[in-house]
Design an enzyme around this catalytic site. Structure first.
Site, mmCIF file in Angstrom:
data_model
loop_
_atom_site.group_PDB
_atom_site.id
_atom_site.type_symbol
_atom_site.label_atom_id
_atom_site.label_comp_id
_atom_site.label_asym_id
_atom_site.label_seq_id
_atom_site.Cartn_x
_atom_site.Cartn_y
_atom_site.Cartn_z
ATOM 1 N N ASP A 199 18.218 129.983 51.299
ATOM 2 C CA ASP A 199 19.006 129.898 52.516
ATOM 3 C C ASP A 199 19.732 131.220 52.753
ATOM 4 O O ASP A 199 20.191 131.873 51.816
ATOM 5 C CB ASP A 199 20.026 128.762 52.384
ATOM 6 C CG ASP A 199 20.586 128.334 53.736
ATOM 7 O OD1 ASP A 199 20.018 127.417 54.334
ATOM 8 O OD2 ASP A 199 21.577 128.938 54.185
ATOM 9 N N GLY A 200 19.835 131.599 54.016
ATOM 10 C CA GLY A 200 20.549 132.837 54.347
ATOM 11 C C GLY A 200 22.018 132.789 53.972
ATOM 12 O O GLY A 200 22.645 133.831 53.811
ATOM 13 N N HIS A 201 22.560 131.603 53.833
ATOM 14 C CA HIS A 201 23.986 131.465 53.506
ATOM 15 C C HIS A 201 24.144 130.587 52.269
ATOM 16 O O HIS A 201 23.992 129.383 52.340
ATOM 17 C CB HIS A 201 24.740 130.844 54.683
ATOM 18 C CG HIS A 201 26.218 131.073 54.627
ATOM 19 N ND1 HIS A 201 26.963 130.884 53.488
ATOM 20 C CD2 HIS A 201 27.090 131.507 55.573
ATOM 21 C CE1 HIS A 201 28.233 131.172 53.743
ATOM 22 N NE2 HIS A 201 28.340 131.551 54.998
ATOM 23 N N HIS A 261 27.822 140.248 53.689
ATOM 24 C CA HIS A 261 28.709 139.209 54.215
ATOM 25 C C HIS A 261 29.552 138.628 53.079
ATOM 26 O O HIS A 261 29.036 138.099 52.103
ATOM 27 C CB HIS A 261 27.839 138.126 54.859
ATOM 28 C CG HIS A 261 28.610 137.091 55.606
ATOM 29 N ND1 HIS A 261 28.985 135.892 55.052
ATOM 30 C CD2 HIS A 261 29.082 137.078 56.871
ATOM 31 C CE1 HIS A 261 29.644 135.177 55.952
ATOM 32 N NE2 HIS A 261 29.718 135.877 57.071
ATOM 33 N N GLU A 313 30.962 141.101 59.165
ATOM 34 C CA GLU A 313 31.922 140.335 58.341
ATOM 35 C C GLU A 313 31.730 140.671 56.866
ATOM 36 O O GLU A 313 31.665 139.781 56.006
ATOM 37 C CB GLU A 313 31.716 138.828 58.568
ATOM 38 C CG GLU A 313 31.747 138.440 60.043
ATOM 39 C CD GLU A 313 31.667 136.941 60.281
ATOM 40 O OE1 GLU A 313 32.499 136.431 61.018
ATOM 41 O OE2 GLU A 313 30.766 136.299 59.710
ATOM 42 N N GLU A 329 38.308 137.523 55.984
ATOM 43 C CA GLU A 329 38.090 136.185 56.547
ATOM 44 C C GLU A 329 38.711 135.125 55.662
ATOM 45 O O GLU A 329 38.627 135.182 54.429
ATOM 46 C CB GLU A 329 36.580 135.938 56.716
ATOM 47 C CG GLU A 329 36.304 134.616 57.411
ATOM 48 C CD GLU A 329 34.817 134.301 57.561
ATOM 49 O OE1 GLU A 329 34.002 135.244 57.564
ATOM 50 O OE2 GLU A 329 34.483 133.109 57.667
ATOM 51 N N CYS A 331 37.784 132.195 55.039
ATOM 52 C CA CYS A 331 36.780 131.570 54.175
ATOM 53 C C CYS A 331 36.454 132.442 52.960
ATOM 54 O O CYS A 331 36.088 131.912 51.904
ATOM 55 C CB CYS A 331 35.497 131.279 54.956
ATOM 56 S SG CYS A 331 35.652 129.891 56.103
ATOM 57 N N CYS A 404 34.387 127.546 60.958
ATOM 58 C CA CYS A 404 34.217 127.402 59.514
ATOM 59 C C CYS A 404 35.545 127.370 58.774
ATOM 60 O O CYS A 404 35.685 126.696 57.761
ATOM 61 C CB CYS A 404 33.339 128.532 58.965
ATOM 62 S SG CYS A 404 33.895 130.189 59.408
ATOM 63 N N CYS A 405 36.536 128.134 59.272
ATOM 64 C CA CYS A 405 37.750 128.315 58.477
ATOM 65 C C CYS A 405 38.672 127.097 58.423
ATOM 66 O O CYS A 405 39.080 126.699 57.326
ATOM 67 C CB CYS A 405 38.520 129.542 58.963
ATOM 68 S SG CYS A 405 37.626 131.097 58.763
#
Lengths: 651, 651
Positions: A199-201, A261, A313, A329, A331, A404-405
């Site tokens: 997965d990219g994340h 990231h 980011e 960020e 997160c 997301c945060c």
């Protein structure tokens, strides 16, 4: 707590991280209700999280369309998919927050939201276990076909984390059933059928390890390992963001610095350490420690904030740490806490708890307004008087199109108790100080301590033994790196204890009910200077007190004192003033210092053959600072953490 | 020069900007062949532009698909549209470059490329005059329907600029015919039919004014005015970039500082000043001057680079001028030259020529490798040893997927002669110094001067009168703001002239053939300090010599001398050494200084209660600097323009 809260194979019924009994963890986590926080900023954050933030989040999930999207997937409503493709993950983080909060303080409304959400997810989930409202509704033929941006496993990871949390607090078993069906589907595709995709994340990695810990199902651990091993082979180097962005530029054992990231990078690190804990692969731990040391030494803001660049980011180069353009960020701060906590469990070294404390009280806590209803996505250390980012003046927002945060904040706040204490050997170790109680099971029996403190406003923490097992056992107290002089007494007498190499004072004795240990940390306000290689704050100084980074906000200055002109004279006394309830800020300790306002004329060009000190005018003023985490609760004017050292001063 | 090169109504046959005789211009531009540059860096850049860059550009237009797209639009080939939607504009800028180059030095190949391109464009253009390969091929039903991102008028603007250039150098009339048909279509839709739309990317405004100047067609001027007046009403505030990005946040007369996308902002400014020049609307000029002053004082890099942020390629807040993260897009430097030149024509003030010089020799010139085949899109003032942006180590590239910069560079270099001199009243004014000749028509007759100089390596420029009209007339020579002592002689005798408030030494006399004027500017290398409000380079100093900003590149340092550790002691002597041909760099002047290398240990945390000077070690070294515009011609290692003042030094 019902039966579902149990773990397999001796795993402790822990909070967000609960290594198995056979893991390599040096420290063992406590159970979800073993630590109670009932005062101080942490207590206040938890109360506000429950009363304001979590209700706001649940409302936003309805308004932003996250629940609508799942109803679409379940075939229960008609309409368009709303929001970015990772909308499901916001719900999952919210569910995790709700679970920890329900476990902490109960609440039928919270349990009901968990139950209803689990039912909706059960209806939305496909027969083979797949679950992603975006791909089911918008791109049913693209399942797992665009993993670099799909966030399918990312969403699965947050679903799993929510299900683990819900189970550990004794919640309804439906959510875990949904999560396991999806996890089993991932195992089928990416482990048994051999799809090499990643997965990219990241986040699935650490989630799968936790699911293994909860269930004992080895294939979850194996898939987590596979996903970590497949990373860094350049398979997702597409899309214009580059391989670094996805941490796909080098295999994890070869990378020596954090790049790309920031949230992706640190969620991956949490998974790497989790894998080490359960597999014992020392090369994984060694690589992660190496990058942690590099990050702390060269890529971490004073506030613990992570990620120097708005663009992508991302992390910046070493020592690229701009105060104004720091992305930091929220997160990423959360991910940093997750990572450091796992390293602490793996090694027992207090430096990881030091970074957690720095991050929690500063870079993380600043994300949320005093009233718990507005959030920062980006957490810079400076805001100029005329700041604008796009059309935005850089203040907190109630919600975000990429949200997301906020739910991430809520899940960490609801689970803060998890990070307070651990057991190791025959001892109890306290990592974070707060008013409250700690209960733990030592080999010789149960122990219970009451903590009384006004930390971090005061540096004194008193521990009273309420229950003690028989015989000798250790009480370990972290001595933060910032405390220049620390004293410990037992029943009023100096303990004569020294800080060990891990950064703890360890008291070994036979304890009796009523014994009182007091640790006094040094809260003398202190100037903090940046390393010479940090170009962006050269010639500047910041101020800290205890774990708190301070900032100079325009709202606190006297009329005519411009934050943009403040300079501090090294050695000037920093005076602390207790404020029981600073308007719109609340309980705080304000610092003030004699300072110099330096004004340099604007002569049309911002560069001159004349050194800046020549031609400028100076006047003495008083500079006032508040804790950074409390900034932006009054108005939108200027703020600086770092202010110049007065140019006439020699360092 | 054929008849097509003529202008209407007394307009001079100028280069890129040629205000009408009835305009408010204080200074008048010269004709396209009136200035010849035949030496120095400017001459070298023009030669390399012709021999290397322009051929590369023509090749890339074929390879990247720009010509293919137009063939698709003409129905002559089949296939997919290639590249971003503004691909046509790259061709147009290339055509403009080719036109100026053909005008400067001739060349059948260049004229042939112009002719063939005009034929292709004629075939691709639609019957009603509309021409945009992207919208014709990909989105025929979206014509003018998404102006915020369509770049339709942006492409039209560059087409018009190319056609004006081609016409002024006597090129084939077909290109002008294409441009007029498109301009007439824009007039029909956006002026006569009243469509209030504006393009998300300005450039059409200044292009239409030039087309008015060339043709006398009032509706072009009226449309330019309409587009400027329609801006700042918030009509394109959509798309997530915000209204500031598009300069659509405030009407132009109300905005007092540059914001948003830098190239957009400054192309718009060029149009605003062009409008003032032809309409006499003083409020337009006043607002533009106000923003120019603000930009120079607070938002311009030492190199003249513009645009502090990677995110949104935008201006930052006032004094937000990071050396490492400066975006300083090459196109923004070009736009800055365009704007300042129009302000110079409007006011006669030398400060605008000062900024042009600073930008040309530094922020702009650094864009291109010595051999003319690689280009920077982004022009920072610092590169760390471990720099990476995405996957890119931050070196020049041969081309870009968004290739706006290279052909933009080529059109400016080919037209550099335009910016050298003007006439005003009965005088000739020289703004930029170079080896070459200047010819001009004064009211009393033709004048011709030969310029002999080794500028900017030498500060002496000798002007010999080759042709002089009868009677008294003025020769004005700009005295750059950086020249701390300047002397002027006429036929060897001190002229005793003073610099006027516009920044020129003006010599009024009857001139004879053979008279020689010599101006000697002060090229003593000088330290330059930033204003105290520029946080990002506080405590640092840069070095300049004449118009050149210098940089410390790792390639020039002795073994063991790390650019990241260099500090300079104020007052240390800066020694200049002439280099006839520094390998891979060419002719240059190298500066060296006794310096101090300061090394601070990495003790795990980049912040400390100990001031940085404590605990660091120092040793004397020699620091070597080359002109910034010549950097990155050897290797990819570190570079800094600003280096710290030695911490032991008091400023």
């Amino acid at each position: 707590m019902n039966a579902a809260a149990g773990g397999h194979d001796g795993a402790q019924v822990g909070g967000p991280v609960a290594p198995t009994a056979k893991s390599r963890a040096v420290h063992r986590t406590l159970g979800v209700r073993d630590v109670r926080i009932d005062g101080g900023p942490l207590g206040r954050w938890q109360a506000t999280n429950r009363s304001a933030s979590i209700p706001l989040g649940i409302k936003q999930l309805e308004e932003a369309g996250n629940l609508h999207n799942l109803r679409l997937a379940a075939g229960e409503v008609t309409g368009e998919f709303k929001g970015p493709r990772f909308m499901d993950s916001d719900l999952y983080k919210q569910l995790e927050a709700v679970a920890w909060e329900a476990g902490r303080e109960g609440g039928e409304d919270l349990l009901d939201f968990l139950r209803r959400s689990a039912e909706l997810l059960t209806r939305a989930q496909q027969a083979d276990g797949y679950l992603n409202s975006h791909y089911q509704v918008v791109k049913p033929d693209r399942r797992y076909a665009e993993l670099e941006w799909s966030h399918e496993m990312y969403c699965a990871g947050h679903l799993i984390q929510a299900a683990v949390a819900s189970t550990r607090v004794g919640g309804d078993p439906d959510l875990l059933a949904v999560a396991r069906r999806f996890a089993d589907h991932l195992v089928k595709v990416f482990l048994h059928e051999g799809d090499p995709g990643i997965d990219g994340h990241p986040v699935i990695e650490t989630a799968l390890v936790e699911l293994y810990r909860l269930t004992g199902e080895q294939s979850y651990l194996d898939l987590a390992s596979r996903l970590v091993e497949n990373r860094g082979r350049g398979q997702i180097a597409s899309g214009g963001m580059g391989a670094h962005y996805f941490q796909d530029h080098l295999p994890v054992r070869e990378a020596d610095t954090e790049v790309g990231h920031a949230v992706r990078a640190l969620y991956l690190e949490a998974g790497i350490v989790d894998l080490y804990l359960e597999t014992g692969d020392e090369s994984l731990l060694a690589s992660s420690v190496r990058r942690w040391e590099d990050m702390v030494a060269t890529k971490t803001a004073l506030t613990g904030g992570i990620g120097s660049r708005h663009s992508r980011e991302s992390f910046g180069d070493r020592y690229e740490l701009p105060p104004d353009r720091a992305y930091n960020e929220t997160c990423a701060a959360i991910a940093s806490v997750h990572w450091s906590w796992r390293l602490l469990l793996a090694t027992g070294e207090g430096r990881y708890a030091d970074l957690i404390e720095r991050t929690l009280y500063n870079g993380f806590a600043a994300s949320t307004s005093t009233d718990g209803t507005r959030f920062f996505y980006v957490n810079p250390l400076q805001r100029r008087y005329d700041h604008v980012e796009g059309d935005d003046p850089g203040r907190r927002h109630e919600w975000f199109s990429c949200a997301c945060c906020p739910p991430n904040i809520m899940r960490l706040v609801a689970s803060l108790g998890h990070y307070v204490a651990t057991t190791a050997g025959d001892g109890l170790y306290v990592h974070q100080y707060t008013q409250g109680t700690i209960r733990a099971d030592l080999p010789s029996g149960a122990v219970k301590l009451a903590l009384r403190t006004d930390y971090p406003w005061s540096g004194t923490v008193a521990f009273t033994v309420e229950t003690a097992p028989p015989g000798e056992w250790e009480l370990g107290l972290r001595v933060p790196g910032w405390s220049e002089s620390t004293s410990v007494t037992v029943n009023g007498a100096a303990a004569g204890a020294t800080t060990n190499t891990d950064g703890y004072v360890v008291l070994r004795r036979t304890w009796e009910r009523g014994d009182t240990v007091t640790i006094t940390l040094d809260l003398t306000p202190r100037p903090v200077y940046p390393h010479q290689r940090i170009d962006a704050v050269r010639g500047c100084v910041a101020v800290e007190r205890g774990p708190l980074v301070y900032c100079f906000e325009q709202a606190d200055q006297a009329d005519g004192v411009d934050v943009e002109e403040l300079t501090l004279v090294p050695g000037a006394e920093l005076t602390a003033r207790d404020e029981a309830d600073l308007p719109d800020v609340g309980r705080t300790v304000v610092l003030s210092a004699e300072a110099v306002a330096v004004s340099q004329p604007d002569d049309g060009l911002p560069y001159s053959t004349r050194p800046p000190a020549q031609g400028s005018t100076s006047r003495p003023v008083t500079a006032t600072a508040i804790p950074y985490f409390q900034w932006d609760n009054r108005d939108g004017r200027a703020m600086r953490v770092f202010v110049p050292v007065h140019p006439g001063a020699t360092s």
